[in-house]
Design a protein around this motif. Structure first.
Motif, PDB file in Angstrom:
ATOM      1  N   CYS A   1      11.122  10.756 -75.754  1.00 19.00           N
ATOM      2  CA  CYS A   1      10.104  11.096 -74.756  1.00 19.00           C
ATOM      3  C   CYS A   1       9.097  12.088 -75.330  1.00 19.00           C
ATOM      4  CB  CYS A   1      10.770  11.682 -73.511  1.00 19.00           C
ATOM      5  SG  CYS A   1      11.726  10.505 -72.531  1.00 19.00           S
ATOM      6  N   GLU A   2       9.596  13.070 -76.083  1.00 19.14           N
ATOM      7  CA  GLU A   2       8.725  14.050 -76.728  1.00 19.14           C
ATOM      8  C   GLU A   2       7.756  13.355 -77.686  1.00 19.14           C
ATOM      9  OE1 GLU A   2       9.359  17.372 -80.212  1.00 19.14           O
ATOM     10  OE2 GLU A   2      10.818  17.359 -78.567  1.00 19.14           O
ATOM     11  N   TYR A   3       8.278  12.445 -78.491  1.00 21.49           N
ATOM     12  CA  TYR A   3       7.472  11.717 -79.472  1.00 21.49           C
ATOM     13  C   TYR A   3       6.416  10.860 -78.779  1.00 21.49           C
ATOM     14  CZ  TYR A   3       6.581   8.878 -83.683  1.00 21.49           C
ATOM     15  OH  TYR A   3       5.997   8.237 -84.751  1.00 21.49           O
ATOM     16  N   ARG A   4       6.824  10.152 -77.749  1.00 25.57           N
ATOM     17  CA  ARG A   4       5.883   9.299 -77.016  1.00 25.57           C
ATOM     18  C   ARG A   4       4.775  10.129 -76.367  1.00 25.57           C
ATOM     19  NH1 ARG A   4       7.299   3.980 -75.974  1.00 25.57           N
ATOM     20  NH2 ARG A   4       9.394   3.373 -76.676  1.00 25.57           N
ATOM     21  N   PHE A   5       5.147  11.262 -75.797  1.00 24.90           N
ATOM     22  CA  PHE A   5       4.138  12.088 -75.129  1.00 24.90           C
ATOM     23  C   PHE A   5       3.149  12.664 -76.133  1.00 24.90           C
ATOM     24  CE2 PHE A   5       2.446  16.039 -73.393  1.00 24.90           C
ATOM     25  CZ  PHE A   5       2.005  15.618 -72.149  1.00 24.90           C
ATOM     26  N   ASN A   6       3.636  13.144 -77.254  1.00 25.87           N
ATOM     27  CA  ASN A   6       2.751  13.757 -78.245  1.00 25.87           C
ATOM     28  C   ASN A   6       1.840  12.740 -78.930  1.00 25.87           C
ATOM     29  OD1 ASN A   6       3.571  16.435 -77.858  1.00 25.87           O
ATOM     30  ND2 ASN A   6       5.310  16.206 -79.254  1.00 25.87           N
ATOM     31  N   HIS A   7       2.181  11.450 -78.836  1.00 24.19           N
ATOM     32  CA  HIS A   7       1.332  10.390 -79.403  1.00 24.19           C
ATOM     33  C   HIS A   7       0.759   9.490 -78.313  1.00 24.19           C
ATOM     34  CE1 HIS A   7       2.366  11.273 -83.588  1.00 24.19           C
ATOM     35  NE2 HIS A   7       3.609  11.445 -83.181  1.00 24.19           N
ATOM     36  N   ARG A   8       0.649  10.031 -77.108  1.00 24.60           N
ATOM     37  CA  ARG A   8       0.231   9.220 -75.956  1.00 24.60           C
ATOM     38  C   ARG A   8      -1.189   8.696 -76.067  1.00 24.60           C
ATOM     39  NH1 ARG A   8       0.168  14.450 -75.050  1.00 24.60           N
ATOM     40  NH2 ARG A   8      -1.486  15.511 -73.882  1.00 24.60           N
ATOM     41  N   ASN A   9      -2.020   9.350 -76.864  1.00 28.98           N
ATOM     42  CA  ASN A   9      -3.411   8.924 -77.016  1.00 28.98           C
ATOM     43  C   ASN A   9      -3.628   8.087 -78.274  1.00 28.98           C
ATOM     44  OD1 ASN A   9      -4.226  10.328 -74.645  1.00 28.98           O
ATOM     45  ND2 ASN A   9      -4.323  12.243 -75.806  1.00 28.98           N
ATOM     46  N   GLU A  10      -2.540   7.655 -78.896  1.00 28.76           N
ATOM     47  CA  GLU A  10      -2.610   6.854 -80.113  1.00 28.76           C
ATOM     48  C   GLU A  10      -1.926   5.514 -79.901  1.00 28.76           C
ATOM     49  OE1 GLU A  10      -1.642   9.284 -83.731  1.00 28.76           O
ATOM     50  OE2 GLU A  10      -1.117  10.778 -82.215  1.00 28.76           O
ATOM     51  N   ASP A  11      -2.116   4.613 -80.846  1.00 29.53           N
ATOM     52  CA  ASP A  11      -1.408   3.341 -80.848  1.00 29.53           C
ATOM     53  C   ASP A  11       0.004   3.613 -81.353  1.00 29.53           C
ATOM     54  OD1 ASP A  11      -0.305   0.852 -81.330  1.00 29.53           O
ATOM     55  OD2 ASP A  11      -2.047   0.051 -82.378  1.00 29.53           O
ATOM     56  N   LEU A  12       0.981   3.645 -80.444  1.00 30.72           N
ATOM     57  CA  LEU A  12       2.327   4.052 -80.820  1.00 30.72           C
ATOM     58  C   LEU A  12       2.943   3.105 -81.845  1.00 30.72           C
ATOM     59  CD1 LEU A  12       4.534   6.155 -80.282  1.00 30.72           C
ATOM     60  CD2 LEU A  12       5.470   4.602 -78.560  1.00 30.72           C
TER      61      LEU A  12
END
Length: 232
Positions: A205-216
Motif C-alpha cells: 500500500c505504501e509503494y502504491r501510494f508513493n507511486h500513485r501519479n506514475e504508471d505503476l
C-alpha cells in the motif's frame, strides 16, 4: 526459460509481464489466475515474492531504520484458503488477538509506514489526549515520529498532531487521510485474515501510494530489472 524479471522460472517473460500488469491494476490472486491461465498456487507464490521485493525497496527509503515485524497470531480467526490476504480484525471478534498497529510518517514527498508491535491501544489513546504520564515509556516516545497511527483491529486512524504541514506548507494530514483511504479500500477487497502477511500488504500500500501519479506497471518493471525475483 529466459526471463530477466524472474530468475529460474518456467514461465515466459511475456506471461510474467501479463501477470505483473494485472498486479499493477490491483487485481486479486484469484482474478489474476483466472485471466492469465496460471494456477492460483503459482500466482500466490509470485505475488508473495513480489511483495517481499517491494517491502525491501521501501525499507531502503525509510528515514529511520525500522524494525521489520512479522506478526504471528496467538489466536487464529476465520480465514479462507487464500494464504496471501489480510483484512482487519473486527472489534469484538476475539479480544485475545493482538491488534496490528502501524504508524504513518512523511519525509519530503513520500509516506512511510512502520508496524508497532510494542504499542497498545491504551498507549495510543493516551497519546491522542496528550497525557504526559506515558512520556517515560520508550514505545510512546516512538509515537512522536508519526503523524498518524492506525489500529487495524478497529479499522481506525488516530491523528497524533505531531505535524500539520510538510516542508512545502501543504496539509500533511490530507496525505495521511488519502493513504489510509487507499489502504482501507485495498484491504476490504480481501476475505479472511493472515497476520503473517500484514507487513507485506502494508508495504505494498505504501509503494502504491508513493507511486500513485506514475504508471505503476512501468515502475515495477524498472524495480525488477534492477532486482529480479528468484525462485531459489
Amino acid at each position: 526459460m529466459k526471463n530477466k524479471y524472474l530468475k529460474g522460472a518456467h514461465l515466459s517473460e511475456r506471461k510474467f509481464k501479463e501477470i505483473l500488469r494485472l498486479f499493477a491494476d490491483d487485481l486479486t490472486a484469484t482474478q489474476i489466475a483466472n485471466i492469465s491461465g496460471v494456477s492460483r498456487v503459482t500466482i500466490n507464490s509470485y505475488l508473495k515474492k513480489l511483495r517481499h521485493q517491494i517491502a525491501r525497496y521501501c525499507e531502503t527509503l525509510h528515514p529511520v531504520p525500522a524494525h521489520v515485524v512479522v506478526c504471528s497470531p496467538s489466536v487464529e480467526t476465520h480465514a479462507d484458503n487464500d494464504s496471501d490476504t489480510l483484512v482487519a480484525v473486527k472489534p469484538g471478534v476475539s479480544k485475545l488477538v493482538k491488534p496490528v498497529i502501524f504508524g504513518i510518517s512523511k519525509t519530503q514527498d513520500r509516506l512511510h509506514t512502520e508496524i508497532l508491535p510494542d504499542v497498545s491501544r491504551s498507549m495510543i489513546h493516551a497519546a491522542t489526549r496528550g497525557r504526559s504520564v506515558l512520556e517515560t515509556l520508550e514505545a510512546t516516545e516512538r509515537l512522536r515520529r508519526f503523524s498518524g497511527v492506525v489500529d487495524l483491529g478497529q479499522y481506525r486512524l488516530y491523528r497524533l498532531g505531531n505535524s500539520f504541514s510538510d516542508v512545502k506548507g501543504a496539509p500533511l494530514m490530507d496525505d495521511i487521510d488519502a493513504f489510509w483511504g487507499l489502504t482501507k479500500h485495498r484491504l476490504a477487497k480481501f476475505k479472511g485474515l493472515n497476520r503473517n502477511t500484514a507487513y507485506l500488504h502494508l508495504k505494498e500500500c505504501e509503494y502504491r501510494f508513493n507511486h500513485r501519479n506514475e504508471d505503476l506497471y512501468a515502475v515495477l518493471l524498472e524495480l525488477l530489472k534492477a532486482y529480479p525475483l528468484t525462485l531459489s
